[in-house]
Write a protein that holds these residues in place. Structure first.
Motif, mmCIF file in Angstrom:
data_model
loop_
_atom_site.group_PDB
_atom_site.id
_atom_site.type_symbol
_atom_site.label_atom_id
_atom_site.label_comp_id
_atom_site.label_asym_id
_atom_site.label_seq_id
_atom_site.Cartn_x
_atom_site.Cartn_y
_atom_site.Cartn_z
ATOM 1 N N PRO A 1 -0.630 3.801 12.722
ATOM 2 C CA PRO A 1 -1.840 2.970 12.678
ATOM 3 C C PRO A 1 -2.401 2.319 11.118
ATOM 4 C CG PRO A 1 -2.218 5.822 13.279
ATOM 5 C CD PRO A 1 -1.281 5.062 13.031
ATOM 6 N N ASP A 2 -1.971 1.135 11.447
ATOM 7 C CA ASP A 2 -2.514 0.335 9.914
ATOM 8 C C ASP A 2 -3.189 0.755 9.378
ATOM 9 O OD1 ASP A 2 -0.746 -0.895 8.152
ATOM 10 O OD2 ASP A 2 -1.732 -2.927 8.957
ATOM 11 N N PHE A 3 -3.566 0.565 7.755
ATOM 12 C CA PHE A 3 -4.469 0.915 7.225
ATOM 13 C C PHE A 3 -3.727 -0.051 5.012
ATOM 14 C CE2 PHE A 3 -1.586 4.260 5.964
ATOM 15 C CZ PHE A 3 -0.718 4.152 4.459
ATOM 16 N N THR A 4 -5.241 -0.268 4.761
ATOM 17 C CA THR A 4 -5.117 -0.781 2.995
ATOM 18 C C THR A 4 -5.835 0.823 2.455
ATOM 19 O OG1 THR A 4 -5.127 -3.043 4.292
ATOM 20 C CG2 THR A 4 -6.205 -2.498 1.373
ATOM 21 N N LEU A 5 -5.425 0.910 2.050
ATOM 22 C CA LEU A 5 -5.906 2.101 0.814
ATOM 23 C C LEU A 5 -5.859 1.589 -0.810
ATOM 24 C CD1 LEU A 5 -5.191 5.286 2.596
ATOM 25 C CD2 LEU A 5 -7.695 4.151 3.272
ATOM 26 N N ASP A 6 -6.235 1.926 -1.779
ATOM 27 C CA ASP A 6 -6.505 1.702 -3.009
ATOM 28 C C ASP A 6 -5.254 2.684 -3.481
ATOM 29 O OD1 ASP A 6 -8.116 -0.536 -2.353
ATOM 30 O OD2 ASP A 6 -9.909 -0.202 -3.826
ATOM 31 N N ASP A 7 -4.442 2.147 -4.468
ATOM 32 C CA ASP A 7 -3.545 3.436 -5.168
ATOM 33 C C ASP A 7 -4.775 3.500 -6.284
ATOM 34 O OD1 ASP A 7 -3.218 0.874 -7.310
ATOM 35 O OD2 ASP A 7 -1.340 1.172 -6.503
ATOM 36 N N GLN A 8 -3.571 4.460 -7.480
ATOM 37 C CA GLN A 8 -4.309 5.034 -7.754
ATOM 38 C C GLN A 8 -4.956 4.262 -9.291
ATOM 39 O OE1 GLN A 8 -0.668 5.356 -7.229
ATOM 40 N NE2 GLN A 8 -0.050 6.068 -9.041
ATOM 41 N N ARG B 1 -5.363 -0.947 -6.880
ATOM 42 C CA ARG B 1 -4.519 -2.405 -6.683
ATOM 43 C C ARG B 1 -4.885 -1.617 -4.605
ATOM 44 N NH1 ARG B 1 -0.627 -1.926 -11.022
ATOM 45 N NH2 ARG B 1 0.120 -0.115 -9.492
ATOM 46 N N PRO B 2 -4.993 -2.824 -3.853
ATOM 47 C CA PRO B 2 -4.933 -2.057 -1.957
ATOM 48 C C PRO B 2 -3.709 -2.082 -1.354
ATOM 49 C CG PRO B 2 -5.993 -4.264 -2.679
ATOM 50 C CD PRO B 2 -6.072 -3.928 -3.451
ATOM 51 N N VAL B 3 -3.200 -0.983 -1.038
ATOM 52 C CA VAL B 3 -1.402 -1.312 -0.574
ATOM 53 C C VAL B 3 -2.168 -1.315 0.704
ATOM 54 C CG1 VAL B 3 0.075 0.398 -0.275
ATOM 55 C CG2 VAL B 3 -0.849 0.223 -2.391
ATOM 56 N N THR B 4 -1.656 -1.908 1.771
ATOM 57 C CA THR B 4 -1.284 -2.089 2.876
ATOM 58 C C THR B 4 -0.522 -1.767 4.393
ATOM 59 O OG1 THR B 4 -3.594 -4.221 3.034
ATOM 60 C CG2 THR B 4 -1.928 -4.082 4.864
ATOM 61 N N LEU B 5 -0.667 -0.547 5.010
ATOM 62 C CA LEU B 5 0.865 -0.912 5.405
ATOM 63 C C LEU B 5 1.697 -1.501 5.833
ATOM 64 C CD1 LEU B 5 2.773 2.075 5.938
ATOM 65 C CD2 LEU B 5 0.648 1.980 7.576
ATOM 66 N N SER B 6 0.941 -2.373 6.552
ATOM 67 C CA SER B 6 1.708 -3.147 7.573
ATOM 68 C C SER B 6 2.462 -4.044 7.199
ATOM 69 C CB SER B 6 1.214 -4.725 8.450
ATOM 70 O OG SER B 6 -0.214 -4.659 8.058
ATOM 71 N N ALA B 7 1.956 -4.500 5.573
ATOM 72 C CA ALA B 7 3.052 -5.398 4.737
ATOM 73 C C ALA B 7 4.228 -4.740 3.862
ATOM 74 C CB ALA B 7 1.551 -5.879 3.295
ATOM 75 N N GLU C 1 -7.464 10.984 9.553
ATOM 76 C CA GLU C 1 -8.360 11.032 11.007
ATOM 77 C C GLU C 1 -7.083 10.284 11.433
ATOM 78 O OE1 GLU C 1 -10.328 12.282 14.606
ATOM 79 O OE2 GLU C 1 -10.992 13.114 12.530
ATOM 80 N N ALA C 2 -7.394 8.862 11.444
ATOM 81 C CA ALA C 2 -6.151 7.548 12.677
ATOM 82 C C ALA C 2 -4.628 8.537 12.717
ATOM 83 C CB ALA C 2 -6.083 6.925 11.875
ATOM 84 N N TYR C 3 -4.260 9.042 11.699
ATOM 85 C CA TYR C 3 -2.994 9.635 11.435
ATOM 86 C C TYR C 3 -3.442 11.831 12.097
ATOM 87 C CZ TYR C 3 -1.340 6.196 9.745
ATOM 88 O OH TYR C 3 0.479 4.821 9.498
ATOM 89 N N GLY C 4 -4.247 11.889 12.589
ATOM 90 C CA GLY C 4 -4.264 13.030 13.286
ATOM 91 C C GLY C 4 -4.210 14.409 12.317
ATOM 92 N N VAL C 5 -4.694 14.474 11.250
ATOM 93 C CA VAL C 5 -4.236 15.034 10.481
ATOM 94 C C VAL C 5 -5.043 15.090 9.117
ATOM 95 C CG1 VAL C 5 -1.842 14.587 10.384
ATOM 96 C CG2 VAL C 5 -3.046 13.573 7.934
ATOM 97 N N PHE C 6 -7.464 14.685 9.902
ATOM 98 C CA PHE C 6 -8.299 15.302 8.746
ATOM 99 C C PHE C 6 -8.212 16.796 9.346
ATOM 100 C CE2 PHE C 6 -12.585 14.184 7.929
ATOM 101 C CZ PHE C 6 -12.508 14.463 6.639
#
Length: 153
Positions: free
Chosen positions: A11-18, A21-27, A103-108
């Motif tokens: 699953p792709d995602f965009t999350l902020d790092d510490q 700054r946004p980090v997008t997996l597909s990038a 949750e998308a990765y099934g680990v929540f």
């Protein structure tokens, strides 16, 4: 819950790092990616795991693996923890919507409100090639992920 078994597209995602700054997996496609979910910053088992991962980080970098560590902590907590521990990889905040990526990765763990210990190694195209799930009370052996990463290159 998304299928994150070997052979499935992660699953792709965009999350902020510490640092916010946004980090997008597909990038990050074009290189393998290790996504490490852990329950909480500053906790004993998680600190030990991420310290071990930091020690192995140069070896992951040698084989071109991007390392991402994900928890439900805020970016502020992750920045403080990362600065204190000197982690060389990005810590990503799955804070809001709370635990959505886990949750998308099934680990929540919706009972506790944190991610369980899930490790996912993605190939250059974003496909899960290996995953590992460890009980919350037990530390992972990060060397296993390194062995798997070496098999990708």
């Amino acid at each position: 819950m998304t299928n994150t078994a070997a052979g499935a597209r992660a699953p792709d995602f965009t999350l902020d790092d510490q640092h916010g700054r946004p980090v997008t997996l597909s990038a990050l496609r074009g290189g393998p990616v290790l996504v490490v979910f852990y329950p909480l910053a500053f906790s004993g088992v998680c600190s030990g795991e991420l310290t071990e991962l930091a020690g192995l980080y140069p070896r992951f970098a040698e084989v071109g693996v991007h390392v991402l560590a994900v928890s439900v902590d805020s970016t502020f907590a992750l920045r403080t923890w990362s600065d204190r521990e000197g982690f060389p990889f990005r810590l990503l905040s799955d804070f809001w919507p709370h635990g959505a990526v886990a949750e998308a990765y099934g680990v929540f763990d919706d009972r506790r409100g944190v991610a369980r210990r899930g490790t996912f190694l993605l190939d250059t195209g974003g496909v899960v090639r290996w995953s590992d799930h460890t009980p919350v009370s037990e530390p992972r052996e990060m060397g296993r992920a390194l062995e798997q990463a070496r098999s990708l290159v």
